[in-house]
Design an enzyme around this catalytic site. Sequence first.
Site, PDB file in Angstrom:
ATOM      1  N   TYR A 480       0.723  -1.084  -0.027  1.00 39.42           N
ATOM      2  CA  TYR A 480       0.134   0.169  -0.048  1.00 39.42           C
ATOM      3  C   TYR A 480       0.880   1.320   0.047  1.00 39.42           C
ATOM      4  O   TYR A 480       1.116   1.976  -1.054  1.00 39.42           O
ATOM      5  CB  TYR A 480      -0.842  -0.014   1.260  1.00 39.42           C
ATOM      6  CG  TYR A 480      -1.838   1.089   1.243  1.00 39.42           C
ATOM      7  CD1 TYR A 480      -3.181   0.724   0.081  1.00 39.42           C
ATOM      8  CD2 TYR A 480      -1.946   2.330   1.862  1.00 39.42           C
ATOM      9  CE1 TYR A 480      -4.082   1.995   0.108  1.00 39.42           C
ATOM     10  CE2 TYR A 480      -2.797   3.301   1.735  1.00 39.42           C
ATOM     11  CZ  TYR A 480      -3.904   3.049   0.793  1.00 39.42           C
ATOM     12  OH  TYR A 480      -4.830   3.963   0.785  1.00 39.42           O
ATOM     13  N   SER A 560      -6.385   0.745  -4.538  1.00 39.20           N
ATOM     14  CA  SER A 560      -6.489   2.078  -4.288  1.00 39.20           C
ATOM     15  C   SER A 560      -5.084   2.839  -4.302  1.00 39.20           C
ATOM     16  O   SER A 560      -4.611   2.845  -5.589  1.00 39.20           O
ATOM     17  CB  SER A 560      -7.112   2.422  -2.857  1.00 39.20           C
ATOM     18  OG  SER A 560      -7.945   3.809  -2.865  1.00 39.20           O
ATOM     19  N   ASP A 644     -17.531   3.215  -8.480  1.00 39.83           N
ATOM     20  CA  ASP A 644     -16.624   3.595  -7.353  1.00 39.83           C
ATOM     21  C   ASP A 644     -16.296   5.150  -7.596  1.00 39.83           C
ATOM     22  O   ASP A 644     -16.011   5.653  -8.625  1.00 39.83           O
ATOM     23  CB  ASP A 644     -15.169   3.036  -7.994  1.00 39.83           C
ATOM     24  CG  ASP A 644     -14.277   3.342  -6.798  1.00 39.83           C
ATOM     25  OD1 ASP A 644     -14.350   4.176  -6.085  1.00 39.83           O
ATOM     26  OD2 ASP A 644     -13.110   2.692  -6.883  1.00 39.83           O
ATOM     27  N   HIS A 679     -15.906   1.342  -4.441  1.00 38.29           N
ATOM     28  CA  HIS A 679     -14.514   0.972  -4.041  1.00 38.29           C
ATOM     29  C   HIS A 679     -14.231  -0.204  -3.248  1.00 38.29           C
ATOM     30  O   HIS A 679     -12.903  -0.401  -3.070  1.00 38.29           O
ATOM     31  CB  HIS A 679     -13.976   2.244  -3.080  1.00 38.29           C
ATOM     32  CG  HIS A 679     -12.561   2.574  -3.038  1.00 38.29           C
ATOM     33  ND1 HIS A 679     -11.961   2.754  -4.218  1.00 38.29           N
ATOM     34  CD2 HIS A 679     -11.882   2.577  -2.081  1.00 38.29           C
ATOM     35  CE1 HIS A 679     -10.737   3.273  -4.025  1.00 38.29           C
ATOM     36  NE2 HIS A 679     -10.625   3.084  -2.803  1.00 38.29           N
TER      37      HIS A 679
END
Length: 715
Positions: A480, A560, A644, A679
């Site tokens: 991430y 993301s 999203d 999302h």
Amino acid sequence: MKKLIAFAVVTGILQSCETTPTKNSNPLKYPITKKVDTVDTYFGTAIKDPYRWLEDDRSEETAQWVKAENEVTFNYLDKIPFRDQLKQRLETLWNYEKISAPFIEGDYTYYYKNDGLQNQSVLYRKKDDQDQEEIFLDPNTFSKDGTTSLGGLSFSKSGNLAAYSISEGGSDWRKIIVLDAVTNTIVEDTLVDVKFSGVSWKADQGFYYSSYDKPKGSELSAKTDQHKLYYHKLGTSQSDDKLIFGGTEEEKHRYVGGSVTEDDHYLIISASVSTSGNKLFIKDLTKENAPLTPIMETTESDTYVLENVGSKLYLVSNLNAPNGKIVTVDASNPSPENWEDFIAETEHVLSPRTGSGYIFAEYMIDAVSKVKQYKYDGTLVREVELPGLGSIGGFSGKKEAKELYYSFTNYNTPGTTYAFNPETGASEVYWKPAIDFKSDEYTSEQVFYNSKDGTKVPMIITYKKGLELNGKNPTILYGYGGFNISLTPSFSTPMAVWMEQGGVYAVPNLRGGGEYGKQWHDAGTQLKKQNVFDDFIAAGEYLIEKGYTSSDYLAVRGGSNGGLLVGATMTQRPDLIKVALPAVGVLDMLRYHTFTAGAGWAYDYGTSHDNKEMFEYLLGYSPVHNVKAGVEYPATLITTGDHDDRVVPAHSFKFAAELQEKQNGDNPVLIRIETNAGHGAGTPVSKTIEQYADIFGFTLYNMGYTILPTEKLKN
């Protein structure tokens, strides 16, 4: 920035979608995506944006493109021979009862339960242990296809009233429904057009919530940048709700939230222009027309109210304390010069909670949890004995709670809930999952490797015991690296299925995350964002060097901001990996801030409007702008949802179009677009299982497997 936009169609929108989806044979025939002559000029540099039209999520052309791409994708996926086997195993492993920690509201004890494969967990309640449980809320009845989910739930102070929010199709826009909790009946009209909001009750009179004005144009992609806090008085129309904060230019912020202290004494308002840093205000609700008093007037820190005892406030802040500290101050004069240290900053990141009249200070030590229990006078009661090395959640509750609950998990241990006695410090198992997974056959090890600039980065690698370090193990490297978010060890049912197949699961704690505090976060932001990608690339190189895997068996995955990570890694080092799996990614770094609340991410990214240096830096790694013709990119499965409205699907659409046009060689580039999905939050279990069967199937197939690895071993 000057804009020159002339929409001249270069080619037709779509052509043949026929495909031959066999590995290492004829290349796929992708839909041919039309190009338009759209040019933006940034600081004198002209940047073409030929797929700008895909940003229009309401157009029929875009809908047809989505349909055509999905036809190609699912035609390919349907022919993977072991995809159904993966789906069946995912369903089997997922199919165990899940029960949350209980919580008391009014005369009832509430808890969530899922019988195994229910799309959404159900909220139950009962009055005592002898009472028959009853369903209080069943989100599975909210819509026929299971795509309307429970977004949040808040009870009034007495527990006699409740307000819950719902998300339709995965959207961040919510509706709020108010119930008489005793009779479980709706008491007034539904509130609509609520976004990025909690619900905080003031006694049983009403509640505070936040939202934006409904944007003109598409609610899924139009920019929203002025958040407002409202007070809703029960029995009145939403149109009469009182605007509390955020209505003026001076009070304009992208994120505004309001919460009432447990004793109903104070309203606390937090206001932010980005995802890091906030202003903080307090209002005395016991005094009519009391002023709004600033606690923090700038956004130079992350500061919030943890607790109050009368007028004594306990604040958590990283002001001049990157790893966090707790301070106390009187509400009458709460500015920083009056703060007194309660729990001083240490070398480890602090995340405190309160419950049963105590403060529980959780410290993160190399991404692993440690908890200390304190009295409100600062006395250390004990270091809580935890079940092992891993992550905990919980240790929070009301002041009068006699018992608290916490969960414990790591990468190879399914989450177990423990009941904790705050007086004795004793823990006992409250609920343990009866899952068909043999945890003792797997192991996790934490390693530290050097990034490109010599920074030591931790990584936890999990796999089945007896793994041969022969470079041939299918491996998923997950990351991430942003927004101060920490990746701590937690069990994942899909990753358990992956490891059952002999797969390795590796998770590094990249810069940009919160594992080592604000300095670690800042080291992966804006003009230092490349550090994050370098950390991830170095993790892959470490796994290859040590024999866990090789480039032929390495997949990278992230969602993301992690989707950006994958997009940047695969365009910078396509030779390093075999499969790329960017999910709901931020992929157009020149325009991300023009959609929905994207401008709020500028603390981490900067924007192309800031200055020439920032524009050029973003252009240098923006995945959409760094796909080059003639390069053989890894086999790629991009995943997104058509609803999203946080990271709009246009990011993924444009990246897919660029890759499909320019890919050299036979590695497939596919985009899987989930319809009526957002999302990720609230995604039905059935859809989640299908997604992972497709992701794992695609990954193994493109690593050369025609049968599952476990089947191969049998043969």
